[in-house]
Design a protein around this motif. Structure first.
Motif, PDB file in Angstrom:
ATOM      1  N   ARG A 286      -2.381  -0.235  -4.049  1.00 55.59           N
ATOM      2  CA  ARG A 286      -1.347  -1.258  -4.125  1.00 55.59           C
ATOM      3  C   ARG A 286      -0.427  -0.909  -5.276  1.00 55.59           C
ATOM      4  O   ARG A 286      -0.853  -0.812  -6.429  1.00 55.59           O
ATOM      5  CB  ARG A 286      -1.956  -2.630  -4.337  1.00 55.59           C
TER       6      ARG A 286
ATOM      7  N   ASP B 203       1.580  -6.863   0.040  1.00 56.70           N
ATOM      8  CA  ASP B 203       0.673  -7.763  -0.652  1.00 56.70           C
ATOM      9  C   ASP B 203       1.448  -9.065  -0.858  1.00 56.70           C
ATOM     10  O   ASP B 203       2.350  -9.139  -1.683  1.00 56.70           O
ATOM     11  CB  ASP B 203       0.267  -7.150  -2.006  1.00 56.70           C
TER      12      ASP B 203
ATOM     13  N   GLU C 267      -6.062  -8.887   4.539  1.00 55.56           N
ATOM     14  CA  GLU C 267      -6.238  -7.746   3.641  1.00 55.56           C
ATOM     15  C   GLU C 267      -7.002  -6.614   4.318  1.00 55.56           C
ATOM     16  O   GLU C 267      -6.679  -5.443   4.142  1.00 55.56           O
ATOM     17  CB  GLU C 267      -6.944  -8.199   2.364  1.00 55.56           C
ATOM     18  N   GLU C 268      -8.024  -6.968   5.108  1.00 54.70           N
ATOM     19  CA  GLU C 268      -8.790  -5.936   5.804  1.00 54.70           C
ATOM     20  C   GLU C 268      -7.937  -5.241   6.867  1.00 54.70           C
ATOM     21  O   GLU C 268      -7.967  -4.021   7.007  1.00 54.70           O
ATOM     22  CB  GLU C 268     -10.033  -6.570   6.430  1.00 54.70           C
TER      23      GLU C 268
ATOM     24  N   THR D 184       0.853  -1.185   0.000  1.00 55.12           N
ATOM     25  CA  THR D 184       0.000   0.000   0.000  1.00 55.12           C
ATOM     26  C   THR D 184       0.890   1.236   0.000  1.00 55.12           C
ATOM     27  O   THR D 184       1.730   1.416   0.876  1.00 55.12           O
ATOM     28  CB  THR D 184      -0.902   0.014   1.245  1.00 55.12           C
TER      29      THR D 184
ATOM     30  N   ALA E  61      -5.066  -3.105   5.221  1.00 60.57           N
ATOM     31  CA  ALA E  61      -5.526  -1.917   4.505  1.00 60.57           C
ATOM     32  C   ALA E  61      -5.423  -0.659   5.359  1.00 60.57           C
ATOM     33  O   ALA E  61      -5.417   0.455   4.831  1.00 60.57           O
ATOM     34  CB  ALA E  61      -6.970  -2.102   4.039  1.00 60.57           C
TER      35      ALA E  61
END
Length: 413
Positions: free
Chosen positions: A71, A178, A167-168, A66, A171
């Motif tokens: 991304r 990633d 991922e949540e 990020t 973020a």
């Protein structure tokens, strides 16, 4: 004439020996039977050669993380080692410069590393972008949680089950990586205990064979609310007792966090203490049954660096556009292309920039700019601390470009 290139054949053995000398245990010189005996790396192996001799080495990672809210490709710099017989020269600085040029040629606006010497990398234009908290505590210092939902032990091949939760959670952090499938299996989950937690979903009535004993439904099994990854290495070498090392604790809900910490608490009969590194915080001190039993130490984390100044500015989103143009003079000790004065203009799709000979509104080093870029601190905060000299209007414009936000490079490499 120095040459920077990928390593071949027995050169990987030379690199491994240099890395062992720089970062090894000091137990003695290692011996390798050949390239096939050297541990495989996800990264590319590179080296700086002078008159045919390997004088400095590193590993380059092609990462995605990020960055500026999306991304994006990010370079990872690691395994930087120079054999002692070559350390009197400036080989390390030259190798860094060439590595950054490789990242720049590949279109990476930013790079990151985990430093063994922060002052050394600061001199080369890297900025410390985050800190982390290392907790140490006896497992029974954690509060007890009512047993709800279900825990399930997973294997590295089950990594896809963990993706929604990771991922949540990730973020919320700039520079969160990633992860590829190989990274999950070999870096995040290899040789660790892995448990996920799923809440009980009373809406589902049909239960497949084998799921009833876990107290879950098929729908629940696909969507863990969080997971914990830890090691149980046994008795410590210093005789201080068995230590449980929590490598990662990720949660989508507050209930998931409580339940995962409950799983850690249940190890109290078999471990003397727990060690857990997390994003910088002090929350566990407040939550613990016995706060005095918890030690929270803030440790320096990763460092970051802008690789391509113009590309980094122009990939900022539209909402980061300043109200008026601002002229910034950047000092970069390694990359001449970044050592420039640029004019940043507002635009409908985001800020644009170009070189200029105008008097700058702001002067700063690339290390500080690299911290501002990812949001480690706001420009106005930097100005208040005497780190940045600029007019009030220029500081306001920089605040629009580089708002403060959480930063955490989630993976060591």
């Amino acid at each position: 004439m120095a040459t920077f290139r990928r390593l071949e054949g027995d050169e990987v053995v030379q690199q491994a020996t240099a890395i062992d000398h720089a970062f090894g245990s000091g137990a003695g010189p290692p011996s390798y039977d050949g390239p096939e005996d050297v541990r495989d790396r996800i990264a590319e192996r590179w080296g700086l050669f002078e008159d045919g001799a390997l004088v400095s080495t590193c590993a380059l990672y092609d990462l995605r993380a990020t960055l500026a809210g999306e991304r994006r490709p990010v370079g990872g710099f690691a395994a930087f080692a120079t054999p002692p017989e070559h350390r009197a020269a400036d080989h390390g600085e030259r190798l860094q410069r060439e590595a950054l040029r490789v990242f720049r040629d590949r279109g990476y606006p930013y790079a990151a590393l985990w430093p063994n010497s922060i002052p050394y990398y600061r001199r080369s234009g890297w900025g410390l972008v985050h800190a982390e908290t290392e907790y140490r505590f006896p497992a029974d210092a954690l509060p007890s949680a009512n047993a709800e939902g279900a825990f399930e032990r997973l294997t590295p091949d089950d990594y896809e089950r963990l993706l929604p939760a990771h991922e949540e959670w990730a973020a919320g952090y700039e520079l969160a990586l990633d992860r590829s499938a190989r990274w999950w299996r070999e870096r995040t989950l290899d040789d660790d205990w892995i448990y996920c937690w799923t809440p009980t979903d009373s809406r589902c009535s049909s239960v497949e064979p084998g799921l009833t004993q876990l107290g879950r439904t098929p729908a629940d099994a696909e969507v863990p609310a969080g997971y914990v990854v830890f090691r149980l290495p046994g008795e410590s070498e210093d005789g201080s007792g068995a230590t449980m090392v929590v490598d990662e604790l990720v949660y989508r809900t507050e209930e998931a966090r409580r339940q995962l910490l409950e799983l850690v608490r249940r190890h109290a009969p078999q471990v003397d203490k727990v060690r857990w590194s997390a994003p910088e915080e002090t929350r566990l001190v407040h939550d613990a049954v016995d706060p005095k039993a918890v030690t929270a130490t803030v440790e320096p984390g990763a460092m970051g660096r802008i690789v391509d100044l113009e590309a980094a500015i122009e990939c900022l989103p539209a909402e980061r556009t300043p109200e008026r143009p601002v002229t910034v003079d950047v000092d970069d000790p390694l990359l001449p292309a970044n050592d420039a004065t640029i004019r940043i203009e507002p635009g409908p799709d985001g800020p644009t920039c170009e070189p200029t000979d105008a008097e700058p509104d702001v002067e700063l080093g690339v290390g500080l700019l690299s911290k501002l870029y990812v949001g480690t601190l706001a420009p106005s905060t930097a100005a208040d601390r005497g780190l940045l000299a600029a007019t009030d209007d220029a500081v306001a414009d920089l605040d629009a470009l580089f708002p403060e936000r959480p930063v955490y490079l989630t993976d060591f490499f």
